[in-house]
Design a protein around this motif. Sequence first.
Motif, short mmCIF file in Angstrom:
data_model
loop_
_atom_site.label_atom_id
_atom_site.label_comp_id
_atom_site.label_asym_id
_atom_site.label_seq_id
_atom_site.Cartn_x
_atom_site.Cartn_y
_atom_site.Cartn_z
N GLU A 197 45.69 45.05 45.27
CA GLU A 197 45.55 45.70 46.57
C GLU A 197 44.75 47.00 46.40
N PRO A 198 44.06 47.48 47.43
CA PRO A 198 44.06 46.96 48.79
C PRO A 198 43.03 45.86 49.03
N THR A 199 42.33 45.43 47.97
CA THR A 199 41.27 44.43 48.15
C THR A 199 41.80 43.16 48.78
N ALA A 200 42.99 42.71 48.33
CA ALA A 200 43.56 41.47 48.86
C ALA A 200 43.79 41.58 50.37
N SER A 201 44.35 42.70 50.83
CA SER A 201 44.61 42.89 52.26
C SER A 201 43.32 43.06 53.06
N VAL A 202 42.34 43.73 52.45
CA VAL A 202 41.04 43.91 53.12
C VAL A 202 40.37 42.55 53.31
N PHE A 203 40.41 41.72 52.26
CA PHE A 203 39.82 40.38 52.36
C PHE A 203 40.51 39.57 53.45
N GLU A 204 41.83 39.70 53.53
CA GLU A 204 42.57 38.96 54.55
C GLU A 204 42.19 39.44 55.95
N LYS A 205 42.06 40.74 56.10
CA LYS A 205 41.69 41.32 57.40
C LYS A 205 40.30 40.88 57.81
N GLU A 206 39.39 40.78 56.84
CA GLU A 206 38.00 40.41 57.14
C GLU A 206 37.77 38.90 57.15
N GLY A 207 38.81 38.12 56.87
CA GLY A 207 38.69 36.67 56.89
C GLY A 207 38.03 36.08 55.66
N LYS A 208 37.94 36.86 54.58
CA LYS A 208 37.30 36.38 53.35
C LYS A 208 38.28 35.63 52.46
N GLY A 209 39.56 35.78 52.71
CA GLY A 209 40.58 35.12 51.91
C GLY A 209 41.94 35.27 52.55
N HIS A 210 42.93 34.61 51.95
CA HIS A 210 44.27 34.63 52.50
C HIS A 210 45.28 34.77 51.37
N ILE A 211 46.17 35.77 51.46
CA ILE A 211 47.20 35.97 50.44
C ILE A 211 48.25 34.87 50.57
N VAL A 212 48.46 34.13 49.49
CA VAL A 212 49.40 33.01 49.54
C VAL A 212 50.60 33.20 48.61
N ALA A 213 50.50 34.11 47.62
CA ALA A 213 51.61 34.30 46.70
C ALA A 213 51.46 35.64 45.98
N SER A 214 52.58 36.11 45.43
CA SER A 214 52.60 37.37 44.69
C SER A 214 52.94 37.09 43.23
#
Length: 330
Positions: free
Chosen positions: A192-209
């Motif tokens: 983070e925060p790259t994972a959340s930024v990608f999710e917000k921008e539609g570049k990816g989706h967080i599926v697990a931790s």
Amino acid sequence: MKNWVKICFFFLLITIFIIPLAACNKKEVLNVKVAEVTHSIFYAPQYVALEKGFFADEGLKVELTTTAGGDKTMTALLSGGADIALVGSETSIYVYAQGSNDPVINFAQLTQTDGTFLVSRNKIENFSWNQLKGSTFLGQRKGGMPQMVGEYVLKKHGIDPKTDLNLIQNVDFANIAPAFASGTGDFVQLFEPTASVFEKEGKGHIVASFGTESGHVPYTTFMAKQSFMKENKQAIEKFTRAIYKAQVWVKSHSAKEIAEVIKPQFEDTDLAIIETVVDRYKSQGSYATDPVLDEEEWNNLQNIMEKAGELPKRADYKTLVNTDVANKVK
């Protein structure tokens, strides 16, 4: 004449008593150079200690430098460029295995889980780890804790990283996110925060931790050379006390309040993203609630390293971990 004598006597009293008293009350400031492996919201309690003045309250002036990478961070510590390092505990084991006569000692824990998340290129409603089989997985740098934890979690779910998927590990840390954004990989392991930024921008989706899956480990700790700890006991104790104050503060305050306090450390990141990331880390228990690194966590770390084939030799808990100061400030 008598009045003149009285005036002189009065000023003499001021010189003898009041001026020395003022000098005694002035707190001595100790300078401490800290090298952090990266500048991340994952280290929120450290920034709370800075922004809330907990270090200053202890009479410390902390000079924080980001050294970008475990090897560079450890080099700064060993060469004297830093007094204290904030880095993964595995680095102290690597130094110990090389036969150092001044071992690096872990004295205060900051994070107690992995800080990465599994991000999928496509949105998945009902994710299962088996969906990684046959995929291209963009992982972290070989030999680092993120990579070792990543492989540990994959194996935990019955996935052989070498045969069940196409594992890419030759991309530098700084280029992993851009590589995924440009089309490399079906899944990626991101901080983070790259994972959340990608999710917000539609570049990816967080599926697990990965942090939730791997359990507690001394993922990031403050460490110093044994010689420095012996020669600077007061500074180490003051530093640890300030960190503990911050840990207590983080535990008792909301993600929003924490985000507002540490925002000056991340001027280019939206406050809403900072709050989302802090909440995610708080919810999965990533922030250690006290600075004590316990033996079970230490052994879990070495088990993960061993299964990844990266453990040079096992290091006894009491050899590389000192909890005396952490227990004292608690």
